[in-house]
Enzyme design. Structure first.
Site, PDB file in Angstrom:
ATOM      1  N   LYS A  15       0.823  -1.212   0.000  1.00  0.00           N
ATOM      2  CA  LYS A  15       0.000   0.000   0.000  1.00  0.00           C
ATOM      3  C   LYS A  15       0.858   1.264   0.000  1.00  0.00           C
ATOM      4  O   LYS A  15       0.330   2.378  -0.054  1.00  0.00           O
ATOM      5  CB  LYS A  15      -0.906   0.005   1.235  1.00  0.00           C
ATOM      6  N   SER A  16       2.176   1.105   0.042  1.00  0.00           N
ATOM      7  CA  SER A  16       3.055   2.273   0.137  1.00  0.00           C
ATOM      8  C   SER A  16       2.899   3.254  -1.024  1.00  0.00           C
ATOM      9  O   SER A  16       2.886   4.473  -0.799  1.00  0.00           O
ATOM     10  CB  SER A  16       4.510   1.826   0.267  1.00  0.00           C
ATOM     11  N   THR A  61      10.990  -3.282   2.749  1.00  0.00           N
ATOM     12  CA  THR A  61      10.134  -4.214   3.452  1.00  0.00           C
ATOM     13  C   THR A  61      10.685  -5.632   3.323  1.00  0.00           C
ATOM     14  O   THR A  61      11.797  -5.829   2.814  1.00  0.00           O
ATOM     15  CB  THR A  61       8.680  -4.091   2.949  1.00  0.00           C
ATOM     16  N   LYS A  65      15.160  -5.972   5.230  1.00  0.00           N
ATOM     17  CA  LYS A  65      15.495  -4.925   6.199  1.00  0.00           C
ATOM     18  C   LYS A  65      16.861  -5.121   6.842  1.00  0.00           C
ATOM     19  O   LYS A  65      17.609  -4.146   7.038  1.00  0.00           O
ATOM     20  CB  LYS A  65      14.411  -4.846   7.275  1.00  0.00           C
ATOM     21  N   ASP A  77      21.337   5.915  14.550  1.00  0.00           N
ATOM     22  CA  ASP A  77      21.535   5.180  15.801  1.00  0.00           C
ATOM     23  C   ASP A  77      20.446   4.132  16.012  1.00  0.00           C
ATOM     24  O   ASP A  77      20.724   3.005  16.429  1.00  0.00           O
ATOM     25  CB  ASP A  77      21.552   6.149  16.983  1.00  0.00           C
ATOM     26  N   ASN A  86      14.509   0.418   7.281  1.00  0.00           N
ATOM     27  CA  ASN A  86      13.291   0.451   6.462  1.00  0.00           C
ATOM     28  C   ASN A  86      13.191   1.711   5.612  1.00  0.00           C
ATOM     29  O   ASN A  86      12.240   1.874   4.849  1.00  0.00           O
ATOM     30  CB  ASN A  86      12.038   0.317   7.336  1.00  0.00           C
ATOM     31  N   ALA A 126      11.327 -12.981  15.636  1.00  0.00           N
ATOM     32  CA  ALA A 126      12.596 -12.355  16.038  1.00  0.00           C
ATOM     33  C   ALA A 126      13.379 -11.854  14.828  1.00  0.00           C
ATOM     34  O   ALA A 126      14.602 -11.814  14.849  1.00  0.00           O
ATOM     35  CB  ALA A 126      13.435 -13.348  16.833  1.00  0.00           C
ATOM     36  N   ALA A 129      11.417  -7.092  11.548  1.00  0.00           N
ATOM     37  CA  ALA A 129      10.284  -6.323  12.049  1.00  0.00           C
ATOM     38  C   ALA A 129      10.351  -6.189  13.566  1.00  0.00           C
ATOM     39  O   ALA A 129      10.100  -5.111  14.122  1.00  0.00           O
ATOM     40  CB  ALA A 129       8.978  -6.989  11.630  1.00  0.00           C
ATOM     41  N   GLN A 244       4.752   4.980   9.977  1.00  0.00           N
ATOM     42  CA  GLN A 244       6.174   4.874   9.643  1.00  0.00           C
ATOM     43  C   GLN A 244       6.455   5.502   8.278  1.00  0.00           C
ATOM     44  O   GLN A 244       7.524   6.063   8.050  1.00  0.00           O
ATOM     45  CB  GLN A 244       6.657   3.420   9.708  1.00  0.00           C
TER      46      GLN A 244
END
Length: 296
Positions: A15-16, A61, A65, A77, A86, A126, A129, A244
């Site tokens: 959807k970006s 995405t 990442k 940082d 991202n 883990a 994301a 985001q």
């Protein structure tokens, strides 16, 4: 016209492009934004090609990442702590990386009225994301933060990595048996293939909240599981996606768009296209028994 993009695999569902088109319209910015499918094996070459073509910046995405972070000239940082990027910003000779996932996540939780302070929080998965959201979760001072994965090594690695920020308790999914959590966050990608990790018994405490970083069809398996657990509040990650993206847009263009009208329009477009929409619920839901594929 300045060009921007989102890169990933798969990418057709993204959807970006719609989000950034709405941001550009709202702020009067003249820019182009596209979705580009990039296979992991060709990531470095594609970044070099896009830089050569003059791309000004890109969102990143799944599944890139963490790999992209290693290909940047420098990273912020927060991206360095997460070990994941991202948001890419063009430099004269390459790319600098940032991570706006955590910022988008906590902003959306605030909008939804989901609190983390003093609560027992479980994050499923883990990967990249999860790395992006752990620092802001720890900064909210939960009573407990558990990161669970199918194997123990990744959660143990994250526990060590984030030790300067706070305590992360590593678990395997099966080791969660008997635990109860006030907030359960799904950061796995299993929903994109119609699955969910194999989880033991009931994990959600009475009145517990559930949040999936995925949205649309990919959020269906987790939403079904949350309902079967009796969760009081179930949300998808579309709001996080918009937040985001707004932070990325601000990095690129120097202005942060308003997100509420964009999120509203996205929901409307999803309904119009017949896409599954994981609308949150704040009331108790009836339990049902749902069997889901054991994926991670």
């Amino acid at each position: 016209m300045d060009r921007y993009a989102v890169i990933g695999q798969p990418i057709s569902h993204s959807k970006s492009p719609s989000i950034h088109a709405l941001f550009a319209q709202q702020t009067g910015q003249d820019l182009g934004y596209e979705a580009i499918e990039v296979a992991p094996a060709s990531l470095a070459a594609e970044l070099q090609r896009l830089h050569g073509e003059g791309l000004r910046g890109s969102n990143v995405t799944l599944p890139h990442k963490q790999a992209v972070a290693k290909l940047c000239e420098s990273v912020s940082d927060r991206a360095q702590l997460a070990g994941a990027v991202n948001t890419l910003v063009r430099t004269d000779s390459g790319w600098t990386g940032d991570n706006t996932d955590g910022e988008g996540f906590v902003t959306d939780l605030a909008r939804l009225g989901i609190t983390l302070t003093g609560r027992r929080v479980l994050v499923l998965g883990a990967g990249g994301a999860t790395r992006g959201i752990l620092a802001p979760i720890l900064e909210a001072r939960p009573a407990q933060l558990v990161v669970s994965n199918r194997n123990p090594w990744k959660p143990e690695e994250l526990a060590e990595l984030f030790k300067p920020v706070g305590v992360v308790t590593p678990r395997t999914h099966l080791a969660l048996k008997g635990d109860r959590y006030d907030v359960v966050i799904n950061a796995t990608s299993a929903g994109h293939t119609g699955g969910l990790p194999l989880l033991p018994g009931r994990l959600i405490a009475d009145g517990g909240d559930c949040y999936d970083l995925s949205y649309g069809d990919a959020s269906v398996p987790f939403r079904q599981w949350a309902r079967s657990q009796g969760a009081s509040h179930i949300e998808d990650g579309l709001g996080m996606l918009v937040e985001q993206a707004a932070s990325s847009f601000a990095i690129w263009r120097g202005v942060r768009p308003e997100t509420a009208p964009v999120l509203k329009e996205l929901r409307r477009l999803m309904r119009g296209h017949g896409e599954c929409e994981a609308v949150g619920t704040h009331q108790p839901v009836r339990r049902s028994h749902v069997e889901l594929p054991p994926q991670d």
